[in-house]
Scaffold this motif. Structure first.
Motif, PDB file in Angstrom:
ATOM      1  N   THR A 191       0.829  -1.212   0.000  1.00  0.00           N
ATOM      2  CA  THR A 191       0.000   0.000   0.000  1.00  0.00           C
ATOM      3  C   THR A 191       0.863   1.261   0.000  1.00  0.00           C
ATOM      4  N   ASN A 192       1.610   1.479   1.075  1.00  0.00           N
ATOM      5  CA  ASN A 192       2.388   2.721   1.191  1.00  0.00           C
ATOM      6  C   ASN A 192       3.438   2.846   0.082  1.00  0.00           C
ATOM      7  N   LEU A 193       4.224   1.789  -0.099  1.00  0.00           N
ATOM      8  CA  LEU A 193       5.250   1.836  -1.136  1.00  0.00           C
ATOM      9  C   LEU A 193       4.626   1.850  -2.531  1.00  0.00           C
ATOM     10  N   MET A 194       3.447   1.258  -2.656  1.00  0.00           N
ATOM     11  CA  MET A 194       2.754   1.297  -3.945  1.00  0.00           C
ATOM     12  C   MET A 194       2.295   2.717  -4.264  1.00  0.00           C
ATOM     13  N   PHE A 195       1.837   3.434  -3.230  1.00  0.00           N
ATOM     14  CA  PHE A 195       1.466   4.837  -3.423  1.00  0.00           C
ATOM     15  C   PHE A 195       2.671   5.644  -3.899  1.00  0.00           C
ATOM     16  N   ALA A 196       3.830   5.363  -3.294  1.00  0.00           N
ATOM     17  CA  ALA A 196       5.051   6.066  -3.693  1.00  0.00           C
ATOM     18  C   ALA A 196       5.414   5.744  -5.140  1.00  0.00           C
ATOM     19  N   VAL A 268       6.462   7.864   3.496  1.00  0.00           N
ATOM     20  CA  VAL A 268       6.795   6.429   3.560  1.00  0.00           C
ATOM     21  C   VAL A 268       8.097   6.208   4.325  1.00  0.00           C
ATOM     22  N   LEU A 269       9.071   7.070   4.092  1.00  0.00           N
ATOM     23  CA  LEU A 269      10.382   6.902   4.724  1.00  0.00           C
ATOM     24  C   LEU A 269      10.372   7.293   6.199  1.00  0.00           C
ATOM     25  N   PRO A 274       7.188   0.513  10.263  1.00  0.00           N
ATOM     26  CA  PRO A 274       8.025  -0.672  10.055  1.00  0.00           C
ATOM     27  C   PRO A 274       8.882  -1.031  11.274  1.00  0.00           C
ATOM     28  N   LEU A 275       9.453  -0.025  11.917  1.00  0.00           N
ATOM     29  CA  LEU A 275      10.280  -0.291  13.096  1.00  0.00           C
ATOM     30  C   LEU A 275       9.425  -0.787  14.254  1.00  0.00           C
TER      31      LEU A 275
END
Length: 322
Positions: A191-196, A268-269, A274-275
């Motif tokens: 989702t998030n990385l796909m948006f990016a 995203v970054l 993620p952590l």
């Protein structure tokens, strides 16, 4: 050389008749063939963000390729063992309860092969170890003819019960990892990385559109002048107001899409999710290993006690024999 320039100008003229998608495709093809004279460059900070996002995506793909095994119950199940339907019928705890009421070898065997009370038992290493230990315990019990119980058979039964508890703790760990780590990392990847990725594609579309517009309108302007190519800095003087407006509109869209992509990539970054998910993975592992340690630590002195008793009995029998 003049023929090649004329061909390129002709291509630009044809490109003006294309749809936006076709124009972008046409511009991309020219760039790949080395026929594009100018290519709008992306800001260095933007390129740096792209590299960081690509690295984050690669990390998620690599980690998920391994940790997704937590979604498969039998990831540590021994491939060389052959367990039957009856072996998987009841839990070790249930079988031990049934065995405690058995008074004959036939009743004991029936307890071991009792029909399932629910779904088949889990196929994990610890559950398989528990079933093997209980079956081994009963084999010794059935052949034991001396007074009292066979100490090894007793130890194996206790080990079977402990191993099943460890197996259940492992399943609890897996469930926590699936919900608290895998779900989060899959969301980030899908989702998030796909948006990016989508935002970056929009930037590339806007850039190709901008460059195709520049190539087309400037190509048209060149055809109005001399046969030689115009010098740098003369392009805008020859452009009509409509052409200049078209370029500025494409530039504005390019800037807008770039700013939007920068915002999405930074989000995203910068997100701590993620952590946080990784911390949940470690917490689940810690909890599982602690439970396994507690279960086995509780069992160890009991087995050692049986060992000490057997060794004492063994020494006594040897002394009596001598």
């Amino acid at each position: 050389m003049d023929n090649f320039k004329a061909f390129g100008t002709s291509l630009s003229s044809i490109g003006s008749q294309f749809t936006p998608f076709a124009s972008r495709t046409f511009q991309y093809t020219k760039e790949q063939l080395g026929q594009a004279e100018d290519k709008t460059q992306l800001p260095p900070d933007y390129i740096d963000l792209e590299k960081r996002v690509d690295a984050l995506k690669a990390v998620h793909q690599k980690m998920l390729a391994v940790t997704s095994q937590y979604s498969h119950e039998a990831y540590d199940y021994p491939p060389n063992i052959k367990e039957t339907f009856s072996d998987l019928g009841r839990t070790v705890s249930e079988k031990v309860q049934l065995l405690s009421t058995a008074s004959t070898p036939a009743e004991a065997q029936a307890a071991l092969t009792a029909p399932p009370a629910a779904k088949p038992q889990p196929k994990t290493f610890n559950h398989a170890l528990a079933r093997a230990s209980l079956t081994s315990s009963q084999l010794l019990h059935q052949q034991h003819t001396g007074a009292g119980e066979d100490p090894l058979a007793t130890a194996l039964e206790k080990y079977a019960l402990a191993s099943e508890r460890v197996g259940e703790a492992r399943l609890a760990q897996d469930a926590q990892i699936q919900s608290r780590y895998l779900a989060g990392w899959n969301t980030t990847l899908n989702t998030n990385l796909m948006f990016a990725t989508r935002a970056r594609k929009n930037v590339e579309k806007a850039r190709l559109t901008l460059d195709s517009v520049k190539s087309r309108v400037k190509g048209n302007a060149w055809k109005l002048g001399a046969a030689t190519s115009p010098r740098e800095g003369e392009h805008h003087e020859e452009l009509s107001a409509e052409a200049q407006e078209e370029i500025e509109k494409a530039e504005d869209e390019f800037v807008t899409q770039t700013e939007e992509a920068v915002s999405v990539m930074k989000n995203v970054l910068d997100t701590p999710e993620p952590l946080r998910n990784l911390a949940e993975l470690i917490a689940a592992q810690v909890e599982y290993h602690k439970k396994a340690y507690d279960i086995l630590s509780e069992l160890a002195p009991v087995i050692e006690g049986l060992q000490v008793e057997q060794e004492a009995a063994y020494r006594k029998s040897r002394e009596s024999g001598s």
